[in-house]
Design a protein around this motif. Structure first.
Motif, PDB file in Angstrom:
ATOM      1  N   ILE A  46      -2.612 -19.023   3.600  1.00  0.00           N
ATOM      2  CA  ILE A  46      -2.630 -18.972   2.137  1.00  0.00           C
ATOM      3  C   ILE A  46      -1.240 -18.803   1.533  1.00  0.00           C
ATOM      4  CG2 ILE A  46      -3.467 -17.622   0.169  1.00  0.00           C
ATOM      5  CD1 ILE A  46      -5.982 -17.015   1.801  1.00  0.00           C
ATOM      6  N   GLN A  47      -0.365 -18.029   2.186  1.00  0.00           N
ATOM      7  CA  GLN A  47       0.928 -17.695   1.565  1.00  0.00           C
ATOM      8  C   GLN A  47       1.726 -18.924   1.100  1.00  0.00           C
ATOM      9  OE1 GLN A  47       2.634 -14.222   0.947  1.00  0.00           O
ATOM     10  NE2 GLN A  47       2.984 -15.909  -0.468  1.00  0.00           N
ATOM     11  N   PRO A  48       1.796 -20.015   1.884  1.00  0.00           N
ATOM     12  CA  PRO A  48       2.574 -21.173   1.411  1.00  0.00           C
ATOM     13  C   PRO A  48       1.981 -21.860   0.180  1.00  0.00           C
ATOM     14  CG  PRO A  48       2.224 -21.272   3.795  1.00  0.00           C
ATOM     15  CD  PRO A  48       1.319 -20.216   3.269  1.00  0.00           C
ATOM     16  N   LEU A  49       0.722 -21.534  -0.149  1.00  0.00           N
ATOM     17  CA  LEU A  49       0.040 -22.216  -1.247  1.00  0.00           C
ATOM     18  C   LEU A  49       0.155 -21.471  -2.573  1.00  0.00           C
ATOM     19  CD1 LEU A  49      -3.266 -23.111   0.675  1.00  0.00           C
ATOM     20  CD2 LEU A  49      -1.200 -24.508   0.426  1.00  0.00           C
ATOM     21  N   ILE A  50       0.789 -20.296  -2.575  1.00  0.00           N
ATOM     22  CA  ILE A  50       0.874 -19.486  -3.784  1.00  0.00           C
ATOM     23  C   ILE A  50       2.319 -19.091  -4.042  1.00  0.00           C
ATOM     24  CG2 ILE A  50      -1.481 -18.651  -3.508  1.00  0.00           C
ATOM     25  CD1 ILE A  50      -0.308 -15.983  -2.494  1.00  0.00           C
ATOM     26  N   THR A  51       2.569 -18.491  -5.183  1.00  0.00           N
ATOM     27  CA  THR A  51       3.945 -18.166  -5.580  1.00  0.00           C
ATOM     28  C   THR A  51       4.246 -16.677  -5.546  1.00  0.00           C
ATOM     29  OG1 THR A  51       3.279 -18.074  -7.916  1.00  0.00           O
ATOM     30  CG2 THR A  51       4.051 -20.198  -7.075  1.00  0.00           C
ATOM     31  N   ILE A  52       3.257 -15.836  -5.243  1.00  0.00           N
ATOM     32  CA  ILE A  52       3.477 -14.385  -5.179  1.00  0.00           C
ATOM     33  C   ILE A  52       3.196 -13.905  -3.760  1.00  0.00           C
ATOM     34  CG2 ILE A  52       3.047 -13.959  -7.627  1.00  0.00           C
ATOM     35  CD1 ILE A  52       0.198 -13.152  -6.938  1.00  0.00           C
ATOM     36  N   PRO A  53       3.828 -12.813  -3.338  1.00  0.00           N
ATOM     37  CA  PRO A  53       3.699 -12.384  -1.945  1.00  0.00           C
ATOM     38  C   PRO A  53       2.465 -11.506  -1.688  1.00  0.00           C
ATOM     39  CG  PRO A  53       5.254 -10.976  -3.064  1.00  0.00           C
ATOM     40  CD  PRO A  53       4.843 -12.024  -4.078  1.00  0.00           C
ATOM     41  N   PHE A  54       2.066 -11.473  -0.441  1.00  0.00           N
ATOM     42  CA  PHE A  54       1.105 -10.485   0.043  1.00  0.00           C
ATOM     43  C   PHE A  54       1.859  -9.243   0.501  1.00  0.00           C
ATOM     44  CE2 PHE A  54      -1.381 -14.346   0.697  1.00  0.00           C
ATOM     45  CZ  PHE A  54      -2.667 -13.952   0.367  1.00  0.00           C
ATOM     46  N   LEU A  55       1.234  -8.090   0.324  1.00  0.00           N
ATOM     47  CA  LEU A  55       1.682  -6.863   0.979  1.00  0.00           C
ATOM     48  C   LEU A  55       0.773  -6.702   2.195  1.00  0.00           C
ATOM     49  CD1 LEU A  55       3.522  -4.362   0.937  1.00  0.00           C
ATOM     50  CD2 LEU A  55       1.750  -3.205  -0.406  1.00  0.00           C
ATOM     51  N   HIS A  56       1.284  -7.047   3.376  1.00  0.00           N
ATOM     52  CA  HIS A  56       0.445  -7.181   4.572  1.00  0.00           C
ATOM     53  C   HIS A  56       0.147  -5.814   5.185  1.00  0.00           C
ATOM     54  CE1 HIS A  56      -1.213  -8.700   8.281  1.00  0.00           C
ATOM     55  NE2 HIS A  56      -1.010  -9.964   7.893  1.00  0.00           N
ATOM     56  N   ILE A  57      -1.123  -5.543   5.404  1.00  0.00           N
ATOM     57  CA  ILE A  57      -1.556  -4.241   5.892  1.00  0.00           C
ATOM     58  C   ILE A  57      -1.025  -3.937   7.294  1.00  0.00           C
ATOM     59  CG2 ILE A  57      -3.754  -4.992   6.920  1.00  0.00           C
ATOM     60  CD1 ILE A  57      -5.011  -2.476   5.529  1.00  0.00           C
ATOM     61  N   ALA A  58      -0.921  -4.950   8.144  1.00  0.00           N
ATOM     62  CA  ALA A  58      -0.435  -4.713   9.508  1.00  0.00           C
ATOM     63  C   ALA A  58       1.054  -4.416   9.526  1.00  0.00           C
ATOM     64  CB  ALA A  58      -0.754  -5.909  10.400  1.00  0.00           C
ATOM     65  N   ASP A  59       1.825  -5.053   8.644  1.00  0.00           N
ATOM     66  CA  ASP A  59       3.260  -4.747   8.545  1.00  0.00           C
ATOM     67  C   ASP A  59       3.474  -3.295   8.134  1.00  0.00           C
ATOM     68  OD1 ASP A  59       4.817  -7.012   9.268  1.00  0.00           O
ATOM     69  OD2 ASP A  59       4.199  -8.023   7.435  1.00  0.00           O
ATOM     70  N   VAL A  60       2.720  -2.876   7.125  1.00  0.00           N
ATOM     71  CA  VAL A  60       2.829  -1.502   6.625  1.00  0.00           C
ATOM     72  C   VAL A  60       2.468  -0.502   7.732  1.00  0.00           C
ATOM     73  CG1 VAL A  60       1.765   0.139   5.020  1.00  0.00           C
ATOM     74  CG2 VAL A  60       2.406  -2.155   4.222  1.00  0.00           C
ATOM     75  N   THR A  61       1.388  -0.801   8.447  1.00  0.00           N
ATOM     76  CA  THR A  61       0.916   0.090   9.508  1.00  0.00           C
ATOM     77  C   THR A  61       1.913   0.139  10.664  1.00  0.00           C
ATOM     78  OG1 THR A  61      -1.380  -0.371   8.892  1.00  0.00           O
ATOM     79  CG2 THR A  61      -1.000   0.535  11.099  1.00  0.00           C
ATOM     80  N   ALA A  62       2.395  -1.004  11.090  1.00  0.00           N
ATOM     81  CA  ALA A  62       3.348  -1.061  12.199  1.00  0.00           C
ATOM     82  C   ALA A  62       4.617  -0.287  11.877  1.00  0.00           C
ATOM     83  CB  ALA A  62       3.673  -2.513  12.533  1.00  0.00           C
ATOM     84  N   HIS A  69       7.697  -5.001  15.720  1.00  0.00           N
ATOM     85  CA  HIS A  69       8.203  -3.639  15.513  1.00  0.00           C
ATOM     86  C   HIS A  69       8.397  -2.909  16.844  1.00  0.00           C
ATOM     87  CE1 HIS A  69       7.629  -3.367  11.054  1.00  0.00           C
ATOM     88  NE2 HIS A  69       6.821  -4.380  11.297  1.00  0.00           N
ATOM     89  N   GLY A  70       8.331  -3.649  17.954  1.00  0.00           N
ATOM     90  CA  GLY A  70       8.519  -3.051  19.266  1.00  0.00           C
ATOM     91  C   GLY A  70       7.314  -2.274  19.765  1.00  0.00           C
ATOM     92  N   LEU A  71       6.133  -2.611  19.273  1.00  0.00           N
ATOM     93  CA  LEU A  71       4.912  -1.888  19.613  1.00  0.00           C
ATOM     94  C   LEU A  71       3.970  -2.771  20.421  1.00  0.00           C
ATOM     95  CD1 LEU A  71       4.240  -0.360  16.077  1.00  0.00           C
ATOM     96  CD2 LEU A  71       5.571   0.649  17.933  1.00  0.00           C
ATOM     97  N   GLU A  72       3.115  -2.126  21.211  1.00  0.00           N
ATOM     98  CA  GLU A  72       2.131  -2.828  22.040  1.00  0.00           C
ATOM     99  C   GLU A  72       0.727  -2.496  21.556  1.00  0.00           C
ATOM    100  OE1 GLU A  72       0.475  -2.878  26.661  1.00  0.00           O
ATOM    101  OE2 GLU A  72       2.291  -1.739  26.143  1.00  0.00           O
TER     102      GLU A  72
END
Length: 232
Positions: free
Chosen positions: A94-110, A142-145
């Motif tokens: 979806i991200q390439p089809l829109i003009t605003i960003p997502f705040l990704h839950i996995a990035d925040v958690t990692a 993020h260096g996590l497994e």
């Protein structure tokens, strides 16, 4: 203050918690009687489940989410928060089809887990979350497994979410089984657990987990407030 575009309804139970916590955190951060600027697009969970489970049509499910994202974009949202972990598997499409960003839950958690110096993360969520690549891939950046529950554990977790948690049912017996599963994952090498379904923290508080536990709901809400208050 930036406007948060929130996709909810997946389920309404966790969406209500997102709205509550985001506003509580915003009031603490901004002071006074501040509340977050939120535009909410609530998906019909039954339509989503029909596409994913009954029809096994990932493209149709993705189109439902894309329609909601475009509605939020049209409503003036500055960024998108999805109140559901597994739906984040559609973000790369979806991200390439829109003009605003997502705040990704996995990035925040990692990022939160890495900041604590932990490294081997047990992932608890619905099957799509536990079996998809998006959590392991983002954790690895993020260096996590990622440590994935075994088949019996996955079945219990997934079924409890669908049959109980999204229906606002939280049983002591289910909580105790989650604690047993987390303990078993620790014995197999996990040093922490991501509560990677936004309903799980409503059942099991992080402080009641046998391993250090990270509520993806809480982390996502806190990150949304930071993003909303960030100066460009």
């Amino acid at each position: 203050m930036k406007k948060i575009g929130m996709i909810g309804g997946l389920s309404w139970v966790s969406t209500a918690e997102y709205y509550k916590r985001t506003n509580e955190i915003m009031q603490q951060a901004a002071g006074g009687v501040s509340s977050a600027r939120i535009v909410l697009e609530s998906v019909n969970r039954q339509d989503y489940v029909d596409a994913v489970i009954v029809q096994r049509d990932e493209a149709a499910a993705c189109q439902q989410i894309l329609a909601s994202v475009r509605a939020l974009e049209a409503a003036g949202a500055d960024f998108i928060v999805i109140t559901c972990n597994d739906v984040h598997r559609f973000v790369p499409t979806i991200q390439p089809l829109i003009t605003i960003p997502f705040l990704h839950i996995a990035d925040v958690t990692a990022a939160a887990i890495a900041a604590r110096g932990l490294r081997r993360v047990a992932i608890l969520g619905v099957r799509k979350t536990m079996e998809s690549d998006f959590y392991p891939e983002i954790l690895a950046r993020h260096g996590l497994e990622a440590i994935i529950p075994n088949e019996a554990e996955k079945s219990f977790i997934h079924d409890s979410i669908y049959d109980e948690l999204v229906q606002n049912r939280f049983r002591d017996e289910t909580r105790q089984e989650y604690q047993r599963i987390i303990q078993a994952l620790g014995a197999r090498g996990a040093d922490c657990v991501a509560l990677a379904c936004t309903e799980i923290p409503l059942l099991l508080r992080p402080e009641d987990s046998p391993l250090p536990a990270f509520s993806t709901t809480e982390l996502h809400c806190r990150a949304a407030v930071v993003q909303a208050l960030k100066r460009d």
